[in-house]
Design a protein around this motif. Sequence first.
Motif, PDB file in Angstrom:
ATOM      1  N   ALA A 123      55.818  -9.440  20.992  1.00  0.00           N
ATOM      2  CA  ALA A 123      54.718  -8.525  20.661  1.00  0.00           C
ATOM      3  C   ALA A 123      53.690  -9.202  19.770  1.00  0.00           C
ATOM      4  N   MET A 124      54.148 -10.042  18.846  1.00  0.00           N
ATOM      5  CA  MET A 124      53.235 -10.711  17.922  1.00  0.00           C
ATOM      6  C   MET A 124      52.447 -11.823  18.607  1.00  0.00           C
ATOM      7  N   MET A 125      53.065 -12.514  19.578  1.00  0.00           N
ATOM      8  CA  MET A 125      52.357 -13.591  20.280  1.00  0.00           C
ATOM      9  C   MET A 125      51.292 -13.029  21.208  1.00  0.00           C
ATOM     10  N   GLY A 126      51.655 -12.042  22.021  1.00  0.00           N
ATOM     11  CA  GLY A 126      50.673 -11.346  22.843  1.00  0.00           C
ATOM     12  C   GLY A 126      49.937 -12.198  23.857  1.00  0.00           C
ATOM     13  N   ASN A 127      50.559 -13.285  24.325  1.00  0.00           N
ATOM     14  CA  ASN A 127      49.928 -14.064  25.397  1.00  0.00           C
ATOM     15  C   ASN A 127      50.779 -13.964  26.658  1.00  0.00           C
ATOM     16  N   TRP A 128      50.287 -14.542  27.762  1.00  0.00           N
ATOM     17  CA  TRP A 128      51.005 -14.399  29.029  1.00  0.00           C
ATOM     18  C   TRP A 128      52.418 -14.952  28.941  1.00  0.00           C
ATOM     19  N   GLU A 129      52.577 -16.070  28.267  1.00  0.00           N
ATOM     20  CA  GLU A 129      53.884 -16.721  28.194  1.00  0.00           C
ATOM     21  C   GLU A 129      54.923 -15.814  27.547  1.00  0.00           C
ATOM     22  N   SER A 130      54.506 -15.030  26.565  1.00  0.00           N
ATOM     23  CA  SER A 130      55.442 -14.148  25.868  1.00  0.00           C
ATOM     24  C   SER A 130      55.564 -12.782  26.542  1.00  0.00           C
ATOM     25  N   LEU A 131      54.564 -12.409  27.346  1.00  0.00           N
ATOM     26  CA  LEU A 131      54.528 -11.067  27.933  1.00  0.00           C
ATOM     27  C   LEU A 131      54.906 -11.035  29.414  1.00  0.00           C
ATOM     28  N   HIS A 132      54.426 -12.031  30.178  1.00  0.00           N
ATOM     29  CA  HIS A 132      54.559 -12.028  31.643  1.00  0.00           C
ATOM     30  C   HIS A 132      54.124 -10.675  32.199  1.00  0.00           C
ATOM     31  N   SER A 133      52.973 -10.242  31.732  1.00  0.00           N
ATOM     32  CA  SER A 133      52.469  -8.919  32.076  1.00  0.00           C
ATOM     33  C   SER A 133      50.952  -8.923  32.018  1.00  0.00           C
ATOM     34  N   ILE A 134      50.341  -8.007  32.785  1.00  0.00           N
ATOM     35  CA  ILE A 134      48.881  -7.896  32.768  1.00  0.00           C
ATOM     36  C   ILE A 134      48.344  -7.463  31.411  1.00  0.00           C
ATOM     37  N   ILE A 135      49.205  -6.966  30.537  1.00  0.00           N
ATOM     38  CA  ILE A 135      48.703  -6.511  29.230  1.00  0.00           C
ATOM     39  C   ILE A 135      48.327  -7.665  28.310  1.00  0.00           C
ATOM     40  N   TRP A 136      48.457  -8.937  28.767  1.00  0.00           N
ATOM     41  CA  TRP A 136      47.930 -10.065  28.005  1.00  0.00           C
ATOM     42  C   TRP A 136      46.445  -9.850  27.712  1.00  0.00           C
ATOM     43  N   PHE A 137      45.795  -9.103  28.609  1.00  0.00           N
ATOM     44  CA  PHE A 137      44.359  -8.858  28.500  1.00  0.00           C
ATOM     45  C   PHE A 137      44.003  -8.128  27.199  1.00  0.00           C
ATOM     46  N   LEU A 138      44.871  -7.248  26.726  1.00  0.00           N
ATOM     47  CA  LEU A 138      44.531  -6.398  25.577  1.00  0.00           C
ATOM     48  C   LEU A 138      44.450  -7.181  24.271  1.00  0.00           C
ATOM     49  N   PRO A 139      45.440  -8.027  23.926  1.00  0.00           N
ATOM     50  CA  PRO A 139      45.274  -8.848  22.722  1.00  0.00           C
ATOM     51  C   PRO A 139      44.058  -9.771  22.802  1.00  0.00           C
ATOM     52  N   ALA A 140      43.818 -10.358  23.990  1.00  0.00           N
ATOM     53  CA  ALA A 140      42.655 -11.235  24.154  1.00  0.00           C
ATOM     54  C   ALA A 140      41.363 -10.443  23.957  1.00  0.00           C
ATOM     55  N   LEU A 141      41.329  -9.215  24.466  1.00  0.00           N
ATOM     56  CA  LEU A 141      40.158  -8.354  24.303  1.00  0.00           C
ATOM     57  C   LEU A 141      39.915  -8.042  22.834  1.00  0.00           C
ATOM     58  N   PHE A 142      40.990  -7.717  22.105  1.00  0.00           N
ATOM     59  CA  PHE A 142      40.811  -7.431  20.682  1.00  0.00           C
ATOM     60  C   PHE A 142      40.353  -8.670  19.933  1.00  0.00           C
ATOM     61  N   SER A 143      40.909  -9.836  20.258  1.00  0.00           N
ATOM     62  CA  SER A 143      40.497 -11.077  19.602  1.00  0.00           C
ATOM     63  C   SER A 143      39.007 -11.322  19.813  1.00  0.00           C
ATOM     64  N   LEU A 144      38.518 -11.069  21.021  1.00  0.00           N
ATOM     65  CA  LEU A 144      37.098 -11.252  21.307  1.00  0.00           C
ATOM     66  C   LEU A 144      36.258 -10.250  20.522  1.00  0.00           C
ATOM     67  N   ASN A 145      36.706  -9.001  20.452  1.00  0.00           N
ATOM     68  CA  ASN A 145      36.019  -7.992  19.635  1.00  0.00           C
ATOM     69  C   ASN A 145      35.960  -8.431  18.174  1.00  0.00           C
ATOM     70  N   PHE A 146      37.078  -8.936  17.678  1.00  0.00           N
ATOM     71  CA  PHE A 146      37.154  -9.360  16.275  1.00  0.00           C
ATOM     72  C   PHE A 146      36.200 -10.524  16.006  1.00  0.00           C
ATOM     73  N   LEU A 147      36.158 -11.496  16.918  1.00  0.00           N
ATOM     74  CA  LEU A 147      35.274 -12.647  16.732  1.00  0.00           C
ATOM     75  C   LEU A 147      33.809 -12.214  16.698  1.00  0.00           C
ATOM     76  N   PHE A 148      33.432 -11.276  17.556  1.00  0.00           N
ATOM     77  CA  PHE A 148      32.045 -10.820  17.553  1.00  0.00           C
ATOM     78  C   PHE A 148      31.747  -9.953  16.331  1.00  0.00           C
ATOM     79  N   PHE A 149      32.743  -9.228  15.864  1.00  0.00           N
ATOM     80  CA  PHE A 149      32.583  -8.481  14.617  1.00  0.00           C
ATOM     81  C   PHE A 149      32.275  -9.447  13.474  1.00  0.00           C
ATOM     82  N   ILE A 150      33.043 -10.538  13.397  1.00  0.00           N
ATOM     83  CA  ILE A 150      32.810 -11.561  12.377  1.00  0.00           C
ATOM     84  C   ILE A 150      31.443 -12.211  12.583  1.00  0.00           C
TER      85      ILE A 150
END
Length: 328
Positions: A100-127
């Motif tokens: 859950a903490m890693m949140g990448n494809w390797e740790s998830l093997h699921s389409i929900i990898w998209f959600l952590p990546a989406l939040f990271s992108l939101n956070f970077l643009f917020f910064i």
Amino acid sequence: MNRDLKLDSLKGILIVLVLYGHIPFTFFLIEKTILLSGISTFIYFFHMPLFLAVSVLFIKTDFYWLLKRASLILLPYLFWFFYANKRLLIENPIEFMGGAMMGNWESLHSIIWFLPALFSLNFLFFIFYKGTKLVKTILLLGSILAFTFASYIIQIHNLIPFGMDIAIYLFILVHIIKRIYENQNIIEKLNIPLLLVIIIISATLLFNYEPIKTHTQYHAIIDLAQFSVPITSIGYVSFLILNISIFSLFLKFRSSRILSLIGIYAFPIFLLHLMILYKLPKLIQVENFGLNILFLLLTFLLSIVMPIIISKLLMRVTDKFKYIGMVK
């Protein structure tokens, strides 16, 4: 603020293409031909990059917005991670927490990898929008460096949490798309035929000059989940131009009511479509090729319609279901 139905229409097209990319043709006893594979390859050039880009067009710079955004992205992520890994929580809670903490494809093997990546992108643009010129410069240079060292990042992608490498790599592309959306006079002189020519040329260059990545079992020219991204200069420039051109093209078209509706419900469709697309063909096996084609089309349609119906019904019960990814 009124919804931009053009963006909803674009999201509608993109989520339909996501579903196409996930069709398990063998489940329907249909061979995936070279043409079908080529279409999938082309779709992967732009469908997830643009999905991520469209999702950060309306960044705000107050912390309340960031917290709200986190709740609408990360709570659904945690819910669906738990749903897929509830047995693991009991058998190996440490591995569960680590995944859950890693949140990448390797740790998830699921389409929900998209959600952590989406939040990271939101956070970077917020910064980016709250930061100084130095911070802005660092983020833009960081995106260029992510491309420059992409071949090395690929080797450690499974160690980078929350799709941060994907977010940094895409940062410049998303920044350009955001600028175009906010200043559409930039593309005023680009007509539809010209954009189509640019799209064809840039896609052709990607097909011919960008190598297939083989660092995972999923061999692809571009596949963001695996950090299979352009690593050549001509591939990178073509990738940027292709995505910018496709986005600009959709700004030229009128919105579609059907596509807008699908786009509004893109989140629940994304989260629920595999339950239908993968499970339904396992319940019914048909030997007739023509019937298999019809069954595939019906299953594909249900993969769009059923999540919309489920989302509407759940949100009528309580709008708290937005915290598992449903929308009204």
